[in-house]
Motif scaffolding. Structure first.
Motif, short mmCIF file in Angstrom:
data_model
loop_
_atom_site.label_atom_id
_atom_site.label_comp_id
_atom_site.label_asym_id
_atom_site.label_seq_id
_atom_site.Cartn_x
_atom_site.Cartn_y
_atom_site.Cartn_z
N ASP A 112 0.79 -1.23 0.00
CA ASP A 112 0.00 0.00 0.00
C ASP A 112 0.83 1.28 0.00
O ASP A 112 0.32 2.34 -0.38
CB ASP A 112 -0.93 0.02 1.22
N ASN A 113 2.07 1.22 0.48
CA ASN A 113 2.87 2.43 0.65
C ASN A 113 4.33 2.17 0.29
O ASN A 113 4.76 1.03 0.15
CB ASN A 113 2.81 2.93 2.11
N SER A 114 5.07 3.25 0.20
CA SER A 114 6.52 3.19 0.13
C SER A 114 7.08 3.92 1.36
O SER A 114 6.35 4.63 2.05
CB SER A 114 7.04 3.85 -1.15
N TRP A 115 8.37 3.76 1.61
CA TRP A 115 8.99 4.42 2.76
C TRP A 115 10.51 4.35 2.60
O TRP A 115 11.04 3.63 1.77
CB TRP A 115 8.56 3.79 4.08
N ILE A 116 11.18 5.14 3.42
CA ILE A 116 12.63 5.09 3.54
C ILE A 116 12.98 4.35 4.82
O ILE A 116 12.40 4.61 5.88
CB ILE A 116 13.24 6.51 3.58
N ARG A 117 13.94 3.43 4.72
CA ARG A 117 14.45 2.75 5.90
C ARG A 117 15.93 3.08 6.07
O ARG A 117 16.66 3.22 5.09
CB ARG A 117 14.27 1.24 5.78
N CYS A 118 16.36 3.19 7.32
CA CYS A 118 17.74 3.52 7.64
C CYS A 118 18.34 2.41 8.48
O CYS A 118 17.73 1.95 9.46
CB CYS A 118 17.80 4.85 8.40
N TYR A 119 19.57 1.99 8.09
CA TYR A 119 20.28 0.91 8.79
C TYR A 119 21.71 1.35 9.10
O TYR A 119 22.26 2.23 8.43
CB TYR A 119 20.35 -0.35 7.92
N ASP A 120 22.30 0.72 10.11
CA ASP A 120 23.71 0.90 10.39
C ASP A 120 24.48 0.20 9.27
O ASP A 120 24.35 -1.01 9.07
CB ASP A 120 24.05 0.28 11.75
N ALA A 121 25.30 0.97 8.54
CA ALA A 121 26.01 0.40 7.40
C ALA A 121 27.09 -0.59 7.82
O ALA A 121 27.54 -1.40 7.01
CB ALA A 121 26.63 1.53 6.56
N ARG A 122 27.52 -0.56 9.10
CA ARG A 122 28.58 -1.47 9.56
C ARG A 122 28.03 -2.80 10.05
O ARG A 122 28.68 -3.83 9.91
CB ARG A 122 29.36 -0.79 10.69
N THR A 123 26.83 -2.77 10.61
CA THR A 123 26.29 -3.98 11.25
C THR A 123 25.00 -4.47 10.63
O THR A 123 24.60 -5.62 10.85
CB THR A 123 26.03 -3.73 12.74
N GLY A 124 24.31 -3.61 9.86
CA GLY A 124 23.02 -3.97 9.31
C GLY A 124 21.88 -3.76 10.29
O GLY A 124 20.72 -4.07 9.97
N MET A 125 22.16 -3.23 11.49
CA MET A 125 21.12 -3.01 12.48
C MET A 125 20.12 -1.95 11.99
O MET A 125 20.50 -0.91 11.47
CB MET A 125 21.72 -2.56 13.80
N PHE A 126 18.83 -2.25 12.14
CA PHE A 126 17.78 -1.32 11.74
C PHE A 126 17.76 -0.14 12.69
O PHE A 126 17.79 -0.29 13.91
CB PHE A 126 16.43 -2.04 11.76
N TYR A 127 17.71 1.08 12.12
CA TYR A 127 17.64 2.30 12.93
C TYR A 127 16.22 2.88 12.97
O TYR A 127 15.62 3.01 14.02
CB TYR A 127 18.59 3.36 12.38
N TRP A 128 15.72 3.26 11.80
CA TRP A 128 14.42 3.91 11.78
C TRP A 128 13.78 3.77 10.40
O TRP A 128 14.44 3.43 9.43
CB TRP A 128 14.49 5.37 12.19
N GLU A 129 12.48 4.04 10.39
CA GLU A 129 11.71 3.99 9.16
C GLU A 129 10.90 5.26 9.05
O GLU A 129 10.38 5.78 10.04
CB GLU A 129 10.78 2.77 9.21
N SER A 130 10.78 5.81 7.84
CA SER A 130 10.01 7.03 7.65
C SER A 130 8.53 6.76 7.81
O SER A 130 8.08 5.61 7.78
CB SER A 130 10.27 7.62 6.26
#
Length: 245
Positions: free
Chosen positions: A23-41
């Motif tokens: 239904d939607n799109s979004w931006i996701r942000c991850y730690d580039a070193r570990t792949g840990m999820f940070y936040w989602e728009s």
């Protein structure tokens, strides 16, 4: 579940990915070193036409074209991270605009939507200036040159593959400085590239703009033009491509 439709952008050890679900799109942000999820728009208007738009990270914001809207998303750590700072509804949505992506330079943003060229201040959804091309298809990221404060666009006339045009604009004022129409197999889909090359026949170091064209039924062309005038320096037949040189 979601699909990733475009390449990721990495900045400050964080990776930003443009994603789309049912239904939607979004931006996701991850730690580039570990792949840990940070936040989602917060949810964005769903992408259309299998968009390949690329996020631009600039001025503590993420800029993306999604559906029929241009979005600025707060990327700064703290309250409001991931929220939409501003949005702008485009006037000509459709397949000709599906892969549009932002470019930044000179403290401004530039984007091509079909045959419309737009420039924004990163903090405002009111265009600083607009321009227009003559093609019926154009969605590659513009190319910005800091030395001359100019920005380059290109487009295609995909009906009957009737050629394409490369444009040079004053990035501060929006004045068109030159345009060069190239008929026939010059259907430009990929972004132009600006470079300085040592070309003896042009007097040495010369600022040039390079672009490659697509042809569904045969070879395309790689062209090199003077960036100050649009004068063709050379061209070479190549396999048709939608990529940037």
């Amino acid at each position: 579940a979601s699909d990733v439709y475009k390449r990721q952008v990495v900045k400050n050890r964080e990776i930003y990915v443009y994603c789309t679900g049912t239904d939607n799109s979004w931006i996701r942000c991850y730690d580039a070193r570990t792949g840990m999820f940070y936040w989602e728009s917060e949810p964005l208007e769903r992408q259309a036409w299998d968009s390949w738009s690329t996020p631009l990270v600039y001025d503590n914001k993420v800029f993306i074209f999604s559906g029929t809207k241009l979005y600025a998303i707060n990327a700064q750590e703290g309250p409001g991270q991931g929220s939409v700072v501003w949005e702008y509804t485009i006037s000509n949505p459709g397949s000709s605009a599906r892969n549009a992506s932002f470019t930044a330079g000179g403290g401004r943003l530039y984007i091509q939507i079909g045959n419309d060229f737009l420039c924004f201040d990163p903090d405002s959804n009111i265009p600083l200036w607009t321009g227009s091309g003559t093609g019926d298809y154009g969605n590659a990221a513009p190319a910005y040159d800091a030395d001359t404060d100019t920005v380059f666009f290109n487009d295609a006339r995909i009906v009957n593959f009737a050629g394409g045009t490369i444009y040079c604009y004053d990035a501060a004022t929006g004045a068109e400085l030159w345009s060069e129409y190239m008929p026939g197999d010059y259907v430009f889909w990929g972004s132009p590239t600006v470079a300085t090359l040592d070309i003896p026949a042009q007097g040495g170091n010369t600022k040039v703009v390079l672009a490659a064209s697509y042809n569904s039924s045969g070879d395309g062309n790689l062209v090199c033009l003077r960036a100050d005038s649009g004068t063709l320096i050379w061209e070479q037949s190549v396999a048709g491509t939608a990529a940037s040189p």
